[in-house]
Design an enzyme around this catalytic site. Sequence first.
Site, PDB file in Angstrom:
ATOM      1  N   SER A 186       0.819  -1.204   0.000  1.00  0.00           N
ATOM      2  CA  SER A 186       0.000   0.000   0.000  1.00  0.00           C
ATOM      3  C   SER A 186       0.858   1.261   0.000  1.00  0.00           C
ATOM      4  O   SER A 186       1.884   1.329   0.678  1.00  0.00           O
ATOM      5  CB  SER A 186      -0.904   0.000   1.229  1.00  0.00           C
TER       6      SER A 186
ATOM      7  N   ALA B  88       7.144  10.869   4.147  1.00  0.00           N
ATOM      8  CA  ALA B  88       6.241  11.531   5.083  1.00  0.00           C
ATOM      9  C   ALA B  88       4.994  11.958   4.314  1.00  0.00           C
ATOM     10  O   ALA B  88       4.549  13.091   4.398  1.00  0.00           O
ATOM     11  CB  ALA B  88       6.927  12.741   5.703  1.00  0.00           C
TER      12      ALA B  88
ATOM     13  N   LEU C 220      -0.692   9.883   4.275  1.00  0.00           N
ATOM     14  CA  LEU C 220      -2.014   9.389   3.857  1.00  0.00           C
ATOM     15  C   LEU C 220      -2.812  10.370   3.005  1.00  0.00           C
ATOM     16  O   LEU C 220      -4.029  10.482   3.160  1.00  0.00           O
ATOM     17  CB  LEU C 220      -2.826   8.978   5.089  1.00  0.00           C
TER      18      LEU C 220
ATOM     19  N   ASN D 108      -6.502  -0.496   1.869  1.00  0.00           N
ATOM     20  CA  ASN D 108      -5.749  -0.190   3.085  1.00  0.00           C
ATOM     21  C   ASN D 108      -6.539   0.886   3.833  1.00  0.00           C
ATOM     22  O   ASN D 108      -6.696   1.999   3.363  1.00  0.00           O
ATOM     23  CB  ASN D 108      -4.356   0.291   2.650  1.00  0.00           C
TER      24      ASN D 108
ATOM     25  N   ASN E  27      -4.768  -0.578   8.646  1.00  0.00           N
ATOM     26  CA  ASN E  27      -3.450   0.032   8.870  1.00  0.00           C
ATOM     27  C   ASN E  27      -3.402   0.701  10.240  1.00  0.00           C
ATOM     28  O   ASN E  27      -3.884   1.814  10.410  1.00  0.00           O
ATOM     29  CB  ASN E  27      -3.175   1.053   7.757  1.00  0.00           C
TER      30      ASN E  27
ATOM     31  N   CYS F 289       0.716   3.467  10.536  1.00  0.00           N
ATOM     32  CA  CYS F 289       1.278   4.570   9.755  1.00  0.00           C
ATOM     33  C   CYS F 289       1.987   5.541  10.686  1.00  0.00           C
ATOM     34  O   CYS F 289       1.379   6.108  11.587  1.00  0.00           O
ATOM     35  CB  CYS F 289       0.200   5.311   8.981  1.00  0.00           C
TER      36      CYS F 289
ATOM     37  N   GLY G 202      12.613   0.133   2.374  1.00  0.00           N
ATOM     38  CA  GLY G 202      13.668  -0.262   1.450  1.00  0.00           C
ATOM     39  C   GLY G 202      14.582  -1.335   2.037  1.00  0.00           C
ATOM     40  O   GLY G 202      14.411  -1.769   3.175  1.00  0.00           O
TER      41      GLY G 202
ATOM     42  N   GLY H 126       9.005  -5.569   3.547  1.00  0.00           N
ATOM     43  CA  GLY H 126      10.047  -4.721   4.101  1.00  0.00           C
ATOM     44  C   GLY H 126      11.343  -4.940   3.344  1.00  0.00           C
ATOM     45  O   GLY H 126      12.090  -5.858   3.630  1.00  0.00           O
TER      46      GLY H 126
ATOM     47  N   THR I 249       8.749  -0.224  -1.825  1.00  0.00           N
ATOM     48  CA  THR I 249       9.737   0.723  -2.350  1.00  0.00           C
ATOM     49  C   THR I 249      10.405   0.232  -3.633  1.00  0.00           C
ATOM     50  O   THR I 249      10.758   1.040  -4.496  1.00  0.00           O
ATOM     51  CB  THR I 249      10.777   1.000  -1.253  1.00  0.00           C
TER      52      THR I 249
END
Lengths: 257, 257, 303, 303
Positions: free
Chosen positions: D21, D70, D73, D99, D127, D130, D217, D243, D266
């Site tokens: 997501s 950052a 959402l 999500n 979620n 976050c 990442g 992850g 990522t």
Amino acid sequence: MRKIVENFTVISNEACNLTNFHITLQSDHPLAEVFPGQFTNIEIPDNKDVFLRRPFSIFEVNNENRTISVLVKVLGRGSLTLSEVRTGSRLSLIYPLGKGFTLPAPDERILAVGGGSGVAPVLHLVRYAEANPGSADVILGAKSETEHLNAIDSYGKYAGLHYTTDDGTMGVKGLVTDHPLFGDLARYDRIYACGPLPMMKAVAREAFRAGVSCEVSLENLMACGFGVCLCCIEPTVKGNLCVCTEGPVFNINDLKW
Amino acid sequence: MRKIVENFTVISNEACNLTNFHITLQSDHPLAEVFPGQFTNIEIPDNKDVFLRRPFSIFEVNNENRTISVLVKVLGRGSLTLSEVRTGSRLSLIYPLGKGFTLPAPDERILAVGGGSGVAPVLHLVRYAEANPGSADVILGAKSETEHLNAIDSYGKYAGLHYTTDDGTMGVKGLVTDHPLFGDLARYDRIYACGPLPMMKAVAREAFRAGVSCEVSLENLMACGFGVCLCCIEPTVKGNLCVCTEGPVFNINDLKW
Amino acid sequence: MVNLSVKIKDLALKNPVMTASGCSGFGEELADFYDVSQLGAILLKGITPRNRDGNLYPRMAETASGMLNAVGLQNKGVDYFISEIYPRIKNYDTNLIVNVNGSTVEEYIEVTEKINELDRVTAMELNISCPNVKEGGMAFGVSCPSAEYVTREIRKVYDKTLIVKLSPNVTDVTEIAKAVEAQGADSVSLVNTFLGMAIDSETRKPLLSTITGGLSGPAIKPIALRMVWQVSNAVKIPVIGLGGIMNAADAIEFLLAGASAVQVGTAIFKDPRIPLQIIDGIENYLQRHHFNDISQLIGGLQV
Amino acid sequence: MVNLSVKIKDLALKNPVMTASGCSGFGEELADFYDVSQLGAILLKGITPRNRDGNLYPRMAETASGMLNAVGLQNKGVDYFISEIYPRIKNYDTNLIVNVNGSTVEEYIEVTEKINELDRVTAMELNISCPNVKEGGMAFGVSCPSAEYVTREIRKVYDKTLIVKLSPNVTDVTEIAKAVEAQGADSVSLVNTFLGMAIDSETRKPLLSTITGGLSGPAIKPIALRMVWQVSNAVKIPVIGLGGIMNAADAIEFLLAGASAVQVGTAIFKDPRIPLQIIDGIENYLQRHHFNDISQLIGGLQV
Ligand SMILES: Cc1cc2nc3c(=O)[nH]c(=O)nc-3n(C[C@H](O)[C@H](O)[C@H](O)COP(=O)(O)OP(=O)(O)OC[C@H]3O[C@@H](n4cnc5c(N)ncnc54)[C@H](O)[C@@H]3O)c2cc1C
Ligand SMILES: Cc1cc2nc3c(=O)[nH]c(=O)nc-3n(C[C@H](O)[C@H](O)[C@H](O)COP(=O)(O)OP(=O)(O)OC[C@H]3O[C@@H](n4cnc5c(N)ncnc54)[C@H](O)[C@@H]3O)c2cc1C
Ligand SMILES: Cc1cc2nc3c(=O)[nH]c(=O)nc-3n(C[C@H](O)[C@H](O)[C@H](O)COP(=O)(O)O)c2cc1C
Ligand SMILES: Cc1cc2nc3c(=O)[nH]c(=O)nc-3n(C[C@H](O)[C@H](O)[C@H](O)COP(=O)(O)O)c2cc1C
Ligand code: FES
Ligand code: FES
């Protein structure tokens, strides 16, 4: 012992065969003294997937030209990038690292066994010890003829050169320990080995049986290479020892094999 | 809109001056259609300190040779590595990205202003629009003569080329907005600008005063370049818009400058 | 001339750059490369009451911009340290700081009492954050009551500068920092390694003998920096920052985030000279930005 | 032929590879590159009850082998999603998973009830992790009582497969996993981003408008993998691992650690084709190692 971090210039990079490369590096300064069995920890340039340095035995040393060389076998990402390094580029080396082999006395007869990338330190040894074919034998083992290194014929003046290959395409078919020289180890005063672990263990077993002093050079995974991280340890009769500072060369009597 | 990830071959990399490089890249396949103001996101090879791609405006496009080119100004680690790329090496590009400039109608008079690395899209525009010196002016601004790009004289056939430098070593001394052409903006139908933020804001202010339609091309920091991460947003009268998909070109009336 | 010296309670550092524990041996290996008196301090390898063999080989795995280690506090015990190693290193003209470990509070106390007697050990770092040991270690550092307890007991027996090394493997590191501050810690250092894991997909085996190990290096820097910033804003005692520092810019980021000093760990494996390069780089930065005292950087983040 | 399909409760995946997501929009941007029906599932961008502008620019900073974000959402709210976006994407022949986000439990419920009505949304990801929002978000995911509470309330109003996305910013992720399992979660996905920070040493300013942001990442992979392994050993429900997954080998490591499926985040920014390359790579691996079913890999770590 004084150690150095220094940028060397790549002055040649020659493919010995499909997976082995002979890289010669020149210092801007007089070389530090290097003994056979010592190694250097090389910073791998330009590879996003490599974080730490990679250790390689020092193969040839030429004090006049201020060069050292390494034999690099391509095993993974770091050695692959190193094998592609171009003449003229600069590499950061930390050297000289580790303790080398116990040098043979002038009248001692020696057998040096090298497999794969392990040939570098044993050839360094016979040359450094100014051995001769009468007193020194070298057995070089490989999977197949195509994996044997060319351009080492000149070592014929230091030792009798013998070959084994798993597939019989060069020299004796079989493992290094299948070579007839292993039939009569007692005539040697010292045996040296460097190569894959199973090979070194097999040599050690034969040497032990024959009661001949034997040193092996280990290739444990390393982070620092100069004794601060304690990642490279090998269990020995003296406790866990650092392969990078208290080795990489060990007498088989000290190992827990 | 169809987008592509593809390896291009570097066919030339020429230094325009100390910090700008003109890199030409060839595709193995026919090119996708590229409009002026669109960009490509380039994977920086071999640099351990660079993780993400880096976006660059597409400068020249040659469909016959299947080449596109970029003008790279060395600003940090990624652009530095890119500027050192060798002919023959392969680079992964994602392209074509973003929406380009609104093309001028054939009878419209345009002023295109480029500063620093922002010259690429505005020159692409005048060439693509098949403008001519009678209907198009280009002002290129730089700190000093040494930072001006050579080899763009050929663009003289598309536009009147004008220069400004902060130190007066080439063209008019001062900022782009100090150029006399800014004295009478009303004769233009459209103004385009790309370059450092303060420059674009100054151009936008003048265009706004003169009541001339003006588009600017933003260079917000990007992670993906194709609209999935929402990192590159710019606050606009229509809310936060993605610079990479809804820009990089914006009409100044939409921006909250 | 710029002033690089800082004080952490009674610990006077000629510059804010220390080596990190477990990454610089007992200083002797670094002395093979250069004069270690240039360093602000040497954090000695973690010490326990008695000999520990550490974990089995393999103990390390390379990861993206970092590494996992599972050394497990291999050391010959505090008595060996005092009789064999300390005499060899006690004349280094820099601060020697012992990293103290134990499986129980009694063990921590045992080591602390012994090193408290050593003149040239100017501070201790209480390691309640080692992820690589079965007992003690990180267990003390991930809950406030246990962190408080061990800090209080050690404070009773230690007179010099007491630094408590915090674990990053917690929900709220400021809670732990405040807890140890309240029990008399003179400083906190953070971060120790993050608990991580690596697998060889081809052999389907873990790459470490212990399955999990401690992650260090540039990979962890953003998280470490955030924690140092949070803790600096939460406590009054000086903070020592570490985690992935590879160069002067990294070190300056930790100082700006509020650290009074920094430690360099994994970077040493890549190049043992990095701590010295960082000292030079900080000095150069101060000059370039027209600061004359390192204190002008500490906590200087502009938010 | 090898079988790549897996089931997460009622969610049938043709292969175990989903996008993560916030890293794959609503699938449309990926469709510019390839046929998205090849994916196991698309995790849609985080949705809240009403429009959110997200955080101010700059929202991202590159770090060693990773990045901080950052975004906060940013989205146009659930009603806009249902009326404008859903009709455009509902015919993708893959699983669409929403999500779900909120500042309060009521907000979470509001979004959940609305998406519960959408036929083609085959599962939801709750979620509670976050790190980039002031209210709600990670606050729910770092303590057991709040994670339990929100899961229980959502379970009451959601019939289909409920995945709870866990935060790695905790002392013991297995506690949270067990807590949400007990409240009826059908699966847990982990990890969300780690709270991190970046500073520009030259300007002495934070690189993100929000000072701190979420780290993702390859840098985080070792920690994420450890957490997936721990959670897989602690709960009975299927675990979804993510992850730092960049290639098939990474994905296989998560499967071996116990994940029934993986998400790719990522990596998509670097190359949107990576999820497809991972599917091919897993298939190829199974063949090479003479497995005929993906289930033979899941939890197959040899310890
Ligand atoms: C003291 C010493 C001397 C050495 N001398 C030489 C030499 O002269 N020539 C030479 O070619 N190599 C030598 N090696 C080995 C060499 O360091 C490794 O081959 C190299 O580090 C592999 O790096 P890589 O990035 O290519 O492999 P990676 O991509 O890191 O790994 C590829 C695979 O090889 C395995 N592997 C990596 N390093 C080792 C190792 N040291 N032992 C066993 N398995 C390993 C990994 O686990 C992995 O499965 C020496 C090692 C040591 C410690
Ligand atoms: C749509 C678009 C088109 C672009 N076209 C061109 C072009 O044609 N030619 C060209 O030379 N450049 C262009 N840029 C800018 C280029 O992407 C950056 O200069 C480059 O990414 C810098 O990477 P680096 O690794 O060298 O810098 P880094 O090492 O990442 O950063 C160095 C310094 O530059 C700052 N910086 C980096 N990127 C930017 C940015 N985008 N805006 C402002 N500050 C930044 C950083 O904050 C840092 O202070 C474009 C950017 C965008 C978004
Ligand atoms: C090989 C190794 C051994 C370590 N041993 C110790 C130790 O004995 N005591 C300790 O407090 N920290 C130890 N650490 C943690 C480091 O001191 C440091 O906290 C951590 O590595 C993060 O910093 P870095 O990223 O600069 O390495 C060790 C780290 C490594 C990599
Ligand atoms: C730019 C960006 C935006 C994200 N947005 C969301 C989101 O809206 N909801 C969510 O649950 N996770 C979000 N994440 C977290 C990712 O889904 C994923 O958990 C995390 O990035 C770790 O995986 P990766 O390393 O593969 O990226 C976002 C991550 C990034 C980088
Ligand atoms: S490799 Fe670090 S101690 Fe041997
Ligand atoms: S850069 Fe990712 S959305 Fe624009």
